[in-house]
Enzyme design. Structure first.
Site, PDB file in Angstrom:
ATOM      1  N   HIS A 224       1.816   0.592 -12.700  1.00  0.00           N
ATOM      2  CA  HIS A 224       3.037   0.349 -13.347  1.00  0.00           C
ATOM      3  C   HIS A 224       3.553   1.511 -12.766  1.00  0.00           C
ATOM      4  O   HIS A 224       2.135   2.189 -11.299  1.00  0.00           O
ATOM      5  CB  HIS A 224       2.491   1.700 -14.979  1.00  0.00           C
ATOM      6  CG  HIS A 224       0.887   2.179 -14.404  1.00  0.00           C
ATOM      7  ND1 HIS A 224       1.737   3.630 -14.588  1.00  0.00           N
ATOM      8  CD2 HIS A 224       0.423   2.523 -15.034  1.00  0.00           C
ATOM      9  CE1 HIS A 224       0.498   4.024 -14.656  1.00  0.00           C
ATOM     10  NE2 HIS A 224      -0.581   3.292 -15.202  1.00  0.00           N
TER      11      HIS A 224
ATOM     12  N   CYS B 111      -5.961   1.847 -14.100  1.00  0.00           N
ATOM     13  CA  CYS B 111      -4.456   1.206 -13.883  1.00  0.00           C
ATOM     14  C   CYS B 111      -4.360   1.450 -11.933  1.00  0.00           C
ATOM     15  O   CYS B 111      -4.932   2.332 -11.379  1.00  0.00           O
ATOM     16  CB  CYS B 111      -3.172   2.205 -14.644  1.00  0.00           C
ATOM     17  SG  CYS B 111      -3.812   1.179 -15.997  1.00  0.00           S
TER      18      CYS B 111
END
Length: 496
Positions: free
Chosen positions: A416, A432
């Site tokens: 992301h 992440c």
């Protein structure tokens, strides 16, 4: 990572929910079923400036499922839209004309295309509309729209992110004191000096769609027209870093693409700390290096061809740069197949076509005890915009609003955009894979499943399986950790 709201290790079949994303410095999660709403329009400025896969058999359920359409069947079914609809809070997209298998969600207040309408169970009003990706939407709360639908998030020309992002300022880092910031019903209430509507949370990033300047000073205006004085807010200055398009910037045989991560990186005439400095390379500037390390004492150096001028080498210490390391061949990848290759040692990501890299860039992966999991995965859900928050009882609670270009590949781990830091090339997240805004948008646009115009999210399905993602360290082989198509594993990833 915080515990899931359901601390259950069993897999969930054909589930659809907003999951957790590890972000910089802290872990995060979002409540089930929650998707952020986009504003009525992209951020604008009024009277001043705004800041800037291998086939997998579907899992059978207890009852017979409708066969998912193939790409050819879907193309035949969907050509010219019958019309467009809009749902204020966004509409859930199902795999059939019944509230059962969820496929995605349309964006709030944004038009989406429909191609036919039919009656069906548990749906008042117009009935069930067939939409893209073999999906169906109940039109009970939908309104007609002229369209046309737009790719989400919507960006104006030259705009890098969908919002202006800001959070209350940290007043004292030693004590952790954070500014107490009021929020007003609208800008007129702020100017009049009315009592505030409420106060902003201290551990939260907020989204705003425009700014206003009046005698009260600079104001930040959100999608609901609420006004926040900017004087005690830290407005995010997103990274403008972007990776390298290898077709435009080819790398000579025997060399590797690299980036300066020192602030700045120093090039010397010999691989020695005391050698004469011949050049300085700006932070995140690209380099081409000879990947054979030169070990001098306890330090490693790399030669930079033409670093001291045409035909003259210079040398950079390893700590001041990161470079792309080719991985082992992914034998199942077809020559024209696009997939994502992440290497944690040098913090890089490559968009691969078959066995060849097309685009390479820097990332920020998990740091400390919250490492990014290794393995071969598949993107199982994509969201144009999603809020992210820490789990219950987190030691460092926070909320990050409006995170764009989110791609889940394993449990609560995703690729992301990160608008809150510029440390790409360094480990920074809680698991992440952080990308710069420009790189996140680029990778999101290339991967599958393809989120239709006017939609905020889509789960992979038999008609559109997710892109392969390999996460490795160096050239070591990884375990195939893909789940059957349509299966989402709940629970938390163990620390690696």
């Amino acid at each position: 990572m915080p515990r899931s709201p359901r601390d259950v290790p069993a897999p969930r079949r054909f589930g659809f929910r907003a999951l957790c994303v590890g972000v910089a410095l802290v872990a995060c999660s979002s409540p089930q079923g929650e998707l952020s709403e986009a504003p009525e329009s992209a951020p604008t400025v009024s009277d001043e400036s705004s800041p800037a896969s291998a086939a997998v058999e579907p899992v059978a359920s207890g009852e017979a499922e409708e066969a998912a359409p193939t790409r050819a069947e879907e193309a035949a079914q969907i050509s010219t839209p019958l019309g467009h609809r809009v749902v204020r809070s966004g509409a859930i997209v199902y795999a059939g004309p019944k509230r059962r298998e969820r496929r995605g969600r349309t964006e709030a207040k944004r038009p989406f295309a429909i191609f036919s309408v039919e009656p069906g169970p548990d749906c008042e009003g117009e009935g069930w509309a067939r939409v893209e990706q073999g999906g169906f939407v109940c039109l009970e709360f939908a309104a007609a729209s002229d369209g046309p639908p737009q790719i989400q998030p919507e960006l104006a020309d030259g705009q890098m992110l969908p919002f202006i992002y800001a959070r209350p300022k940290i007043l004292d880092r030693k004590t952790g004191a954070i500014a107490k910031v009021p929020r007003y019903q609208d800008r007129y209430a702020l100017v009049r000096g009315d009592p505030p509507l409420d106060w902003l949370g201290p551990d939260r990033q907020y989204t705003f769609v425009r700014t206003k300047t009046r005698r009260a000073g600079l104001m930040l205006i959100d999608a609901d027209e609420r006004a926040t004085p900017a004087r005690d807010m830290k407005i995010a200055a997103p990274s403008v870093f972007t990776g390298r398009e290898l077709a435009r910037e080819p790398i000579a045989s025997g060399l590797r693409p690299a980036w300066a991560v020192g602030r700045p990186a120093v090039l010397r005439e010999r691989p020695e700390a005391a050698a004469r400095q011949v050049a300085v390379v700006d932070y995140h500037a690209p380099l081409n290096i000879d990947p054979e390390p030169i070990v001098v004492g306890e330090e490693s150096w790399y030669a930079v061809p033409d670093g001291a001028g045409a035909g003259t080498k210079a040398y950079v210490v390893a700590a001041d740069m990161n470079y792309w390391i080719p991985g082992p061949e992914l034998t199942e990848a077809k020559p024209d197949q696009l997939w994502i290759d992440v290497e944690l040692g040098q913090q890089t990501l490559a968009v691969m076509r078959g066995q060849s890299p097309e685009f390479v860039t820097l990332i920020s992966s998990g740091a400390g005890g919250t490492g990014t999991p290794l393995g071969l995965f598949r993107i199982y859900e994509k969201l144009a915009i999603s809020p992210m928050r820490s789990g219950p009882n987190a030691e460092d609670p926070y909320y990050v609003d409006g995170v764009p270009w989110v791609q889940y590949f394993h449990r609560r781990y995703a690729l992301h955009a990160s608008y809150w830091h510029d440390d790409f090339g360094k480990r920074r997240s809680h698991g992440c894979i952080n990308l710069s805004p420009k790189d996140a948008a680029r990778v999101y646009a290339l991967t599958t499943p393809k989120v239709p115009r006017g939609w905020n999210s889509l789960l992979e399905h038999t008609g559109d399986p997710g892109t392969l993602v390999r996460v490795r360290r160096g050239t070591d082989a990884v375990t195939d950790r893909r789940l059957p198509l349509g299966v989402i594993e709940e629970g938390q990833e163990g620390q690696e």
